[in-house]
Design a protein around this motif. Structure first.
Motif, PDB file in Angstrom:
ATOM      1  N   LEU A 125       0.830  -1.206   0.000  1.00 40.19           N
ATOM      2  CA  LEU A 125       0.000   0.000   0.000  1.00 40.19           C
ATOM      3  C   LEU A 125       0.862   1.253   0.000  1.00 40.19           C
ATOM      4  CD1 LEU A 125      -2.845   1.288   0.323  1.00 40.19           C
ATOM      5  CD2 LEU A 125      -2.494   1.149   2.789  1.00 40.19           C
ATOM      6  N   ILE A 126       1.816   1.310   0.906  1.00 33.92           N
ATOM      7  CA  ILE A 126       2.660   2.504   1.014  1.00 33.92           C
ATOM      8  C   ILE A 126       3.523   2.663  -0.238  1.00 33.92           C
ATOM      9  CG2 ILE A 126       4.586   3.522   2.303  1.00 33.92           C
ATOM     10  CD1 ILE A 126       3.381   2.255   4.823  1.00 33.92           C
TER      11      ILE A 126
ATOM     12  N   VAL B  12       1.314   3.871  -3.142  1.00 31.07           N
ATOM     13  CA  VAL B  12       0.925   5.287  -2.999  1.00 31.07           C
ATOM     14  C   VAL B  12       2.091   6.185  -3.376  1.00 31.07           C
ATOM     15  CG1 VAL B  12       0.394   7.051  -1.289  1.00 31.07           C
ATOM     16  CG2 VAL B  12      -0.906   4.935  -1.310  1.00 31.07           C
ATOM     17  N   ASN B  13       3.289   5.840  -2.921  1.00 25.71           N
ATOM     18  CA  ASN B  13       4.458   6.672  -3.221  1.00 25.71           C
ATOM     19  C   ASN B  13       4.853   6.601  -4.692  1.00 25.71           C
ATOM     20  OD1 ASN B  13       4.633   7.574  -0.604  1.00 25.71           O
ATOM     21  ND2 ASN B  13       6.107   6.009   0.020  1.00 25.71           N
TER      22      ASN B  13
ATOM     23  N   GLN C 262       2.516   6.791  -6.856  1.00 27.86           N
ATOM     24  CA  GLN C 262       1.378   7.516  -7.452  1.00 27.86           C
ATOM     25  C   GLN C 262       0.422   6.575  -8.188  1.00 27.86           C
ATOM     26  OE1 GLN C 262       1.579  10.779  -6.583  1.00 27.86           O
ATOM     27  NE2 GLN C 262       3.569  10.251  -5.743  1.00 27.86           N
ATOM     28  N   LEU C 263       0.286   5.356  -7.721  1.00 25.81           N
ATOM     29  CA  LEU C 263      -0.645   4.414  -8.345  1.00 25.81           C
ATOM     30  C   LEU C 263      -2.032   4.589  -7.728  1.00 25.81           C
ATOM     31  CD1 LEU C 263       1.588   1.200  -8.469  1.00 25.81           C
ATOM     32  CD2 LEU C 263       1.089   2.799 -10.311  1.00 25.81           C
TER      33      LEU C 263
END
Lengths: 426, 233
Positions: B143-144, B147-148, B150-151
């Motif tokens: 998850l992290i 997110v990083n 940009q998905l």
């Protein structure tokens, strides 16, 4: 500059190279044949202008190009170039240090030890990738120490207001609030130190600690500040660094530098609990006022979207670290239109302090915790860029100063939760 | 003749009484063992609950992704659930021990076979715990990381990873318990293989135009932003 009288300027631990000298310039290099010439030339000229006897200590990680040969050619007989060995680790492409210097702690330690062996009055560390380094910069670093006015002189580069945002938003304010010194760039790769401070550095036990390769510069600055040594900053103009072929991504870089800061906080908790307020650090040197750093190409709207994506996906992760009140405030920020998109200083300070607490209490694996900070940092940067006037260097400087003050004001928040975490657990 | 009938009846009654008399001590022993197990189970429940509360077990468990198991308990506390589980284990062991005290072949063999099953149950429990922790760790890492990067589908990817790991863990636990081994292996293979095949077909056939456009767009984008790249540190 005294001549060594030796036919060769490169010596490896021989009698000539052990001759005492006033100043030692340490350079860590690896395949830097393109840029080492300028750095060595500036170092030689800088020491000559100050009439200091000196030498260059090259911590070269077994370069496969002509780095060492070029350094020897440029140094000539005026300034002996001494090569020291250090163990350069294998480079993991997924774990590149943010500064691009694997094995930096080991290299720096080797340089400092060599400087101590030569009873140098000052030791200056320079980066081998500074093609535009001026002799005046070397003088600015050396002079205050040789005059006995300062023990530690950090480099202070002129940067665009949007550059170095991690340093401006996290490193500098935390350093200021907790250690009490307004050192603008605590993680600068260039600095100068006195003999007494050099000995104090070598007595520290963090050289082989985990995180040393990326945090050593900041840890040395923290050691100088908390050891009550006389601090200073030297204006060195615009920093121009030769591009690295591969650079780590933002998540990796932030995890390394902020992780190193949080590790240092933990080790010095007994010290910073007692620090109150902060003192300005004297600035020396002159810069070309017309020199303007180039503006980075970055879109605040994309940063804002990154923050909103992070809020939507990582809210539950953040809730493990941040209190409910902060989550509610972040929701308001995420829902705000661009003209009202603001992360206020107090909120930002509390967020960073809560992450420091989470790191200290092991709320989750450190890699996850630091990775979860990235969208928040991008949100702060978007907020900073969208604020009117922050593209002006003077206005940005004052803005960051206010941010540092907010971190000082919120320090009791951190101290109370650090000492009694169970009281504030929801 | 009536004397023989009377003699037979007397002998039968005597045998019945003797059988009951021989059986009664075992029953009494069973009842005493059960009573002891009840008392011990209650005591163990209180001690375990207080010990886990003192160690902040609920907080640590929710950090490691096992907080949902606490919902099985009425008080929604994992510590209470574990304490109650310990109590029931004492009771079951007491019952099995009591059954062996009976001088009866079938109950005794049943009890012994249950005792032999206990290590498998413990192994299955261990597999479940480790699997739950691993699922939480890896799903959060995905998850992290997503997110990083940009998905937009970060949360979906995280949920997918979590459920795949939980299904694998449950399958391993059931295999350890010996429940439906053949069917389990087949079902898992079909399910997992079907998911991968469907995903490959979807990407290869159904989304080829979208993938082609995305790759062309990516290729047209410069690898670094135009202008000066930003140095965040």
């Amino acid at each position: 500059m005294a001549s060594t009288g030796s036919s060769s300027s490169i010596a490896v631990a021989d009698a000539d190279s052990a001759r005492p000298c006033d100043a030692v310039v340490g350079i860590q290099s690896y395949n830097d044949a393109d840029t080492i010439a300028g750095v060595v030339a500036s170092a030689r000229e800088g020491m000559r202008r100050h009439a200091a006897t000196g030498c260059v200590i090259l911590a070269d990680g077994a370069s496969t190009d002509r780095t060492v040969a070029v350094a020897r050619e440029i140094a000539g007989d005026e300034c002996p170039v001494v090569a020291v060995d250090y163990r350069r680790p294998e480079v993991d492409p997924l774990k590149l240090p943010y500064h691009g210097r694997p094995g930096r702690a080991a290299a720096m330690r080797a340089v400092l030890q060599a400087a101590r062996d030569r009873r140098a009055k000052t030791c200056v560390m320079l980066d081998a990738r500074l093609p535009n380094l001026r002799p005046e910069s070397v003088v600015s670093l050396i002079e205050p120490v040789l005059r006995g006015e300062m023990d530690y002189v950090s480099a202070h580069y002129v940067r665009h207001p949007y550059e170095g945002a991690i340093t401006k938003s996290i490193i500098y304010p935390v350093f200021r609030a907790l250690y009490g010194a307004r050192l603008r760039q605590p993680a600068a790769l260039e600095f100068a130190c006195s003999t007494s401070l050099l000995d104090h550095f070598l007595e520290q036990r963090f050289w082989d600690a985990e995180g040393a390769p990326t945090g050593i510069d900041m840890w040395l600055a923290a050691t100088a500040v908390t050891g009550r040594y006389r601090m200073g900053e030297a204006l060195l103009g615009v920093r121009s660094v030769a591009m690295r072929p591969v650079a780590p991504d933002l998540s990796t870089a932030l995890g390394q530098i902020v992780g190193a800061l949080l590790v240092d906080l933990k080790s010095r908790a007994q010290l910073w609990h007692r620090v109150r307020g902060s003192v300005p650090v004297p600035v020396v040197g002159n810069v070309d006022e017309t020199a303007v750093p180039p503006a980075p190409d970055i879109d605040p709207e994309k940063l804002r979207e990154s923050f909103r994506l992070g809020y939507g996906a990582l809210r539950d992760v953040w809730a493990s670290i941040l209190p409910p009140r902060t989550i509610i405030e972040l929701k308001k920020v995420a829902d705000a239109p661009p003209e009202r998109f603001r992360i206020h200083d107090d909120l930002w300070a509390r967020i960073i302090y809560d992450f420091a607490l989470g790191h200290h209490l092991k709320a989750m694996p450190h890699e996850h915790l630091l990775g979860a900070l990235v969208p928040l940092y991008l949100g702060w940067l978007a907020s900073f860029m969208l604020e009117p006037g922050t593209d002006d260097p003077d206005a940005a400087e004052q803005r960051i100063d206010r941010l540092g003050m907010a971190f000082e004001t919120q320090k009791p928040y951190l101290i109370s939760r650090w000492r009694w975490p169970e009281r504030f657990r929801s | 003749m009536w004397q023989q009938v009377e003699r037979i009846l007397t002998e039968a009654a005597q045998r019945s009484v003797e059988s009951v008399a021989a059986f009664m001590p075992g029953v009494l022993a069973l009842m005493m063992i059960l009573l002891f197990a009840l008392i011990l189970g209650a005591l163990v429940r209180v001690v375990v609950f207080r010990a886990l509360r003192g160690l902040e077990f609920d907080r640590h468990a929710s950090r490691w992704g096992m907080g949902a198991f606490g919902d099985w308990s009425q008080s929604h506390s994992l510590s209470a659930a574990v304490a109650r589980l310990a109590q029931w284990m004492i009771l079951v062991l007491g019952l099995l021990t009591g059954l062996t005290a009976l001088d009866a072949a079938v109950p005794s063999e049943f009890a012994l076979s249950m005792f032999r099953y206990v290590p498998h149950m413990l192994a299955a429990l261990l597999v479940l715990v480790v699997g739950a922790i691993l699922a939480q760790f890896l799903s959060r890492a995905v998850l992290i990381g997503a997110v990083n990067m940009q998905l937009q589908s970060a949360r979906l990817m995280s949920v997918f990873v979590r459920w795949v790991l939980l299904i694998i863990t449950a399958s391993m636990a059931l295999e350890q318990l010996g429940i439906g081994r053949q069917i389990l292996v087949l079902a898992f293979g079909i399910l997992f293989g079907g998911i991968i095949l469907a995903a490959a077909l979807a990407v290869g056939l159904g989304s080829q135009d979208a993938v082609r456009r995305a790759l062309e767009r990516k290729a047209r984008q410069p690898s670094e932003p135009p202008g000066t790249p930003i140095d965040h540190v």
